[in-house]
Scaffold this active site. Structure first.
Site, PDB file in Angstrom:
ATOM      1  N   ASP A   1       0.974  -1.004   0.108  1.00  0.00           N
ATOM      2  CA  ASP A   1       0.171   0.274  -0.196  1.00  0.00           C
ATOM      3  C   ASP A   1       1.035   1.024  -0.366  1.00  0.00           C
ATOM      4  OD1 ASP A   1      -2.353   1.912   0.845  1.00  0.00           O
ATOM      5  OD2 ASP A   1      -3.235   0.419   1.475  1.00  0.00           O
ATOM      6  N   ASP A   2       0.450   2.269   0.694  1.00  0.00           N
ATOM      7  CA  ASP A   2       1.574   3.289   0.668  1.00  0.00           C
ATOM      8  C   ASP A   2       2.691   3.201   1.629  1.00  0.00           C
ATOM      9  OD1 ASP A   2      -0.764   4.556  -0.303  1.00  0.00           O
ATOM     10  OD2 ASP A   2      -1.528   5.354   1.051  1.00  0.00           O
TER      11      ASP A   2
END
Length: 510
Positions: A209-210
């Site tokens: 993800d981030d």
């Protein structure tokens, strides 16, 4: 039980830990931490070996030292992660306890050359099959702690977010490696949430993800628990894969301010620098500085999106592109400045800045920015919002903006205009160009722009139109001191406009 050379070192094996990769060492490790804290603090030493453990809590004045060759293995028994109350995705709720955590602590650290392996596959499977009763454990999460250090370790296979300080102050995260599979769900790297005085440096992060996300809670958080995330420095990091390099939001209801991002490399992240929020969140993101960034193989190097739809797809309020009344629930992005940035092989768009119709993104500058688009790419979306058009190798797209300054910005290999600006006020474009003007497209396209000062720009051979006004609403556009010898037309109005509505001052060097 204590190291003869250091009376303040406590070894987990001396308290019954086996380190054989099979036996549960949770109780032994916790007992060691508690004994160390009871002695007034010190260092808990985890020597080489593989230690299976469930959730453990650090104590004040305790350093957990993972020596080279030591690995903490997250227990595969979900019962070893008891349910606790903690902030998750912006609001206090019942979640599984992190593998390593603590609340209300002072002077805590996790250090060394060892590894924390969350062995997250069972949790990822349960997430996909929707069989979880509560949010998954994070790998490391401290809440309301002061003077937190995480240094040198390797963290892998986190069940969800990897490093997540919440409402902490004076946090230093340095020289760590984070690796989660690219397809592992919501396995963000480092997520400071409503924290103050945070330094993240010298890290390698590759996640599902981030890579780094700065958060400050949502509108649903209790008012007494809302707090800004502020005074954040991120530097000298390499970030790979994942949805974003450094991200702010979308949980930013408590405000985010005073952030510096510098000297970083992003490789293969969907977006590079990404700011995201939506109506209803409220909050203010301001005073952000980004400099000396190199990106390769990203979908879109820079996005600011106030129509972020994840979790609210199809919501009529979030997606409506007409202006709404400004209230405390209106989010704002302002005073954001980016400089000395290089991006190569960008696929969807060079940049995507989309403010709200009622709340434009404001006081944004890009300086010394070079973005090269990929030679071929599949069409995609620059960010996540309802009603967006597919883009493929587009240039800079800016809509609903005020006080935008583009200085020495170069876009290469784009399809269509290098710069497209709509519904904007007070625009300055200086020293901007494209060495690859797209056939049939202007270099700069303006639509409903009130006040644009374009100066010191250069047109390359093959330029058909340098500036095009796409509708009759634009006014106050001035071209001054540009070098447009190679442009067939310096300025073209695509739609006829009344002279009193479109006032152009042109001082073109030909």
């Amino acid at each position: 039980m204590q190291d003869q050379h250091n009376l303040f070192a406590f070894h987990v094996r001396a308290f019954g830990a086996c380190g054989d990769g099979t036996t549960s060492d949770t109780r032994a490790i916790q007992a060691t931490i508690d004994r160390c804290a009871g002695a007034g603090g010190g260092t808990v030493v985890v020597s080489a070996g593989a230690y299976v453990t469930g959730a453990i809590e650090l104590r004040s004045h305790v350093t957990l030292l993972l020596e080279a060759g030591a690995t903490l293995l997250g227990s595969q028994d979900m019962a070893e992660y008891p349910l606790i109350s903690a902030r998750w995705e912006g609001v206090e709720r019942t979640t599984h306890a992190p593998l390593i955590g603590g609340r209300g602590l002072q002077n805590v650290a996790i250090m060394g050359r060892g590894t924390i392996d969350g062995r997250g596959q069972p949790w990822w499977d349960a997430y996909h099959t929707k069989t979880l009763g509560a949010p998954r454990p994070r790998l490391v999460s401290f809440t309301e702690c002061d003077n937190v250090v995480i240094e040198g370790i390797t963290a892998i296979n986190s069940p969800s977010w990897t490093i997540n300080p919440v409402r902490c102050s004076n946090v230093r995260i340095q020289g760590i490696t984070i690796r989660n599979p690219a397809d592992s769900p919501n396995t963000d790297g480092i997520n400071p949430d409503s924290c103050r005085n945070v330094r993240i440096a010298d890290c390698y992060i590759s996640v599902g993800d981030d890579c780094v996300t700065i958060k400050s809670g949502t509108e649903d958080e209790r008012p007494d628990m809302q707090a800004p995330c502020e005074n954040i420095a991120i530097t000298n990091c390499t970030m790979a894969d994942g949805h974003g390099g450094v991200v702010i939001g979308s949980e930013m209801s408590g405000d985010v301010r005073n952030v510096v991002i510098s000297n970083c490399v992003f490789v293969g992240t969907d977006r590079g620098i990404r700011l995201k929020s939506r109506r209803g969140r409220g909050g203010l993101v301001e005073d952000i500085r980004v400099s000396n960034i190199v990106m390769t193989d990203v979908l879109c190097p820079l996005t600011m999106n106030l129509y972020y739809a994840c979790g609210r797809w199809g919501d009529a309020t979030v997606s409506d592109k007409q202006a709404h009344p400004v209230t405390s629930a209106t989010p704002r992005f302002r005073h954001i400045h980016l400089s000395h940035i290089t991006a190569r092989n960008a696929k969807v768009a060079a940049a995507f800045l989309f403010g709200l119709a009622e709340m434009p993104v404001e006081d944004i500058s890009l300086s010394d920015v070079t973005i090269g688009m990929a030679e071929s790419a599949e069409a995609g979306y620059a960010d996540m919002a309802d009603g967006l058009e597919l883009m493929e190798r587009a240039g800079l797209y800016i809509r609903n903006a005020r006080r935008i300054r583009l200085h020495q910005v170069e876009v290469r290999g784009q399809a269509g205009p290098a710069i497209r600006i709509a519904d904007a006020h007070q625009i300055e474009i200086s020293g901007c160009t494209t060495p690859t003007p797209a056939p049939g497209a202007p270099v700069i396209a303006l639509q409903n722009v009130q006040g644009a000062f374009i100066h010191g720009c250069h047109a390359y051979p093959g330029t058909e139109v340098f500036v095009q006004l796409d509708d009759e609403r634009s006014s106050g556009v001035a071209l001054v001191g540009n070098h447009l010898d190679h442009a067939e037309q310096s300025l073209r109005a695509a739609v006829a406009a009344e002279p009193e509505n479109i006032q152009i001052t042109a001082e073109i060097e030909r």
